[in-house]
Design a protein around this motif. Structure first.
Motif, PDB file in Angstrom:
ATOM      1  N   MET A 112      45.531  57.316 -32.770  1.00 55.16           N
ATOM      2  CA  MET A 112      44.194  56.738 -32.918  1.00 55.16           C
ATOM      3  C   MET A 112      43.958  55.577 -31.947  1.00 55.16           C
ATOM      4  O   MET A 112      42.823  55.219 -31.661  1.00 55.16           O
ATOM      5  N   CYS A 122      41.483  63.743 -27.549  1.00 53.85           N
ATOM      6  CA  CYS A 122      41.968  64.818 -28.420  1.00 53.85           C
ATOM      7  C   CYS A 122      42.418  64.252 -29.767  1.00 53.85           C
ATOM      8  O   CYS A 122      43.001  63.172 -29.830  1.00 53.85           O
ATOM      9  N   LYS A 123      42.172  65.014 -30.801  1.00 52.50           N
ATOM     10  CA  LYS A 123      42.524  64.558 -32.145  1.00 52.50           C
ATOM     11  C   LYS A 123      44.030  64.496 -32.379  1.00 52.50           C
ATOM     12  O   LYS A 123      44.474  63.847 -33.328  1.00 52.50           O
ATOM     13  N   ASP A 124      44.810  65.169 -31.536  1.00 53.47           N
ATOM     14  CA  ASP A 124      46.261  65.110 -31.730  1.00 53.47           C
ATOM     15  C   ASP A 124      46.879  63.875 -31.074  1.00 53.47           C
ATOM     16  O   ASP A 124      48.092  63.660 -31.148  1.00 53.47           O
ATOM     17  N   PHE A 184      35.412  63.503 -29.582  1.00 54.88           N
ATOM     18  CA  PHE A 184      36.674  63.382 -30.315  1.00 54.88           C
ATOM     19  C   PHE A 184      36.916  64.742 -30.955  1.00 54.88           C
ATOM     20  O   PHE A 184      36.293  65.100 -31.947  1.00 54.88           O
ATOM     21  N   SER A 185      37.799  65.530 -30.350  1.00 53.22           N
ATOM     22  CA  SER A 185      37.887  66.953 -30.698  1.00 53.22           C
ATOM     23  C   SER A 185      39.313  67.471 -30.661  1.00 53.22           C
ATOM     24  O   SER A 185      40.166  66.919 -29.967  1.00 53.22           O
ATOM     25  N   ALA A 186      39.538  68.562 -31.389  1.00 59.21           N
ATOM     26  CA  ALA A 186      40.829  69.252 -31.344  1.00 59.21           C
ATOM     27  C   ALA A 186      40.872  70.274 -30.206  1.00 59.21           C
ATOM     28  O   ALA A 186      41.924  70.846 -29.923  1.00 59.21           O
ATOM     29  N   ASP A 240      31.188  64.710 -37.453  1.00 61.81           N
ATOM     30  CA  ASP A 240      32.405  65.501 -37.689  1.00 61.81           C
ATOM     31  C   ASP A 240      32.312  66.116 -39.078  1.00 61.81           C
ATOM     32  O   ASP A 240      31.847  65.463 -40.016  1.00 61.81           O
ATOM     33  N   ASP A 277      32.312  65.525 -32.533  1.00 63.87           N
ATOM     34  CA  ASP A 277      33.256  66.643 -32.526  1.00 63.87           C
ATOM     35  C   ASP A 277      32.586  67.833 -31.843  1.00 63.87           C
ATOM     36  O   ASP A 277      31.352  67.895 -31.756  1.00 63.87           O
ATOM     37  N   VAL A 279      38.516  62.729 -41.170  1.00 61.59           N
ATOM     38  CA  VAL A 279      38.366  62.325 -39.763  1.00 61.59           C
ATOM     39  C   VAL A 279      37.278  61.270 -39.639  1.00 61.59           C
ATOM     40  O   VAL A 279      37.445  60.268 -38.933  1.00 61.59           O
ATOM     41  N   LEU A 328      41.749  56.636 -29.226  1.00 59.80           N
ATOM     42  CA  LEU A 328      40.327  56.611 -29.570  1.00 59.80           C
ATOM     43  C   LEU A 328      39.781  55.188 -29.444  1.00 59.80           C
ATOM     44  O   LEU A 328      38.688  54.972 -28.912  1.00 59.80           O
TER      45      LEU A 328
END
Length: 204
Positions: free
Chosen positions: A107, A102-104, A80-82, A8, A53, A13, A110
């Motif tokens: 956690m 998704c990063k939003d 693990f991405s936006a 990343d 990412d 992050v 994840l």
């Protein structure tokens, strides 16, 4: 000994992901911000898990994922991405990813994905039902190659062909060719309309 590689380009992050991995008892954790370094790092360190990412400098995550999938390297990859999973989750699955987070999301998602993947399971989002108009546009987007999709997003964000060529280490002519093909597949006549198309489909 459980080992991992975090890929990343944002230090904050990487730190957050490291905390999750340490909580899951990963003892050796390597990091990189550069897509070009991933294959050599995997060969050198043999991580059991790669947290990847999709938006990376020099070599984007989809290309990295494709190269890992095509290799004989024994590691599990989770994204693990936006980026919106609506357009990327299926591509990542076809390239061998075992999870998409998704990063939003909190956690904890994840962490759950890490637990699932390390137990041999996949972890993907359930995607929403689309209305017919959006379904048709998604089908058009699905026809794009990974590189065409990447260039589409960058153009929609307002980047010039020259800037895209520099970032992706391609010639200006190559980017122009991808752009022409991409716009033809989407049925978009002018660059100015790309942003609206991308916004409607949650790509920006």
């Amino acid at each position: 000994m459980k080992s991992a590689l975090i890929v990343d380009d944002h230090p904050a992050v990487r730190t957050a992901v490291r905390i999750v991995l340490e909580a899951e008892r990963f003892k050796v954790i390597h990091e990189t911000s550069n897509g070009n370094e991933v294959m050599s790092l995997i060969r050198e360190h043999r991580p059991k898990l790669v947290v990847l990412d999709l938006r990376l400098p020099l070599l984007d995550g989809l290309e990295v994922l494709s190269r890992i999938h095509a290799s004989d390297l024994d590691c599990r990859v989770m994204i693990f991405s936006a980026q919106d999973p609506l357009h990327y989750q299926g591509r990542c699955l076809s390239h061998g990813a075992m999870a998409y987070v998704c990063k939003d999301q909190p956690m904890q998602q994840l962490q759950k994905a890490v637990q699932a993947v390390m137990s041999g399971y996949s972890y993907f989002s359930s995607l929403p039902e689309l209305n017919p108009a959006h379904a048709t546009e998604k089908q058009l987007i699905d026809q794009l190659s990974d590189r065409e999709l990447s260039i589409f997003e960058q153009l929609a964000h307002g980047k010039t062909n020259t800037a895209i060529a520099e970032d992706m280490h391609l010639s200006h002519k190559t980017v122009s060719t991808y752009k022409t093909r991409m716009m033809k597949k989407l049925g978009v006549a002018a660059t100015v309309h790309l942003r609206d198309f991308a916004k409607r489909n949650h790509l920006i």
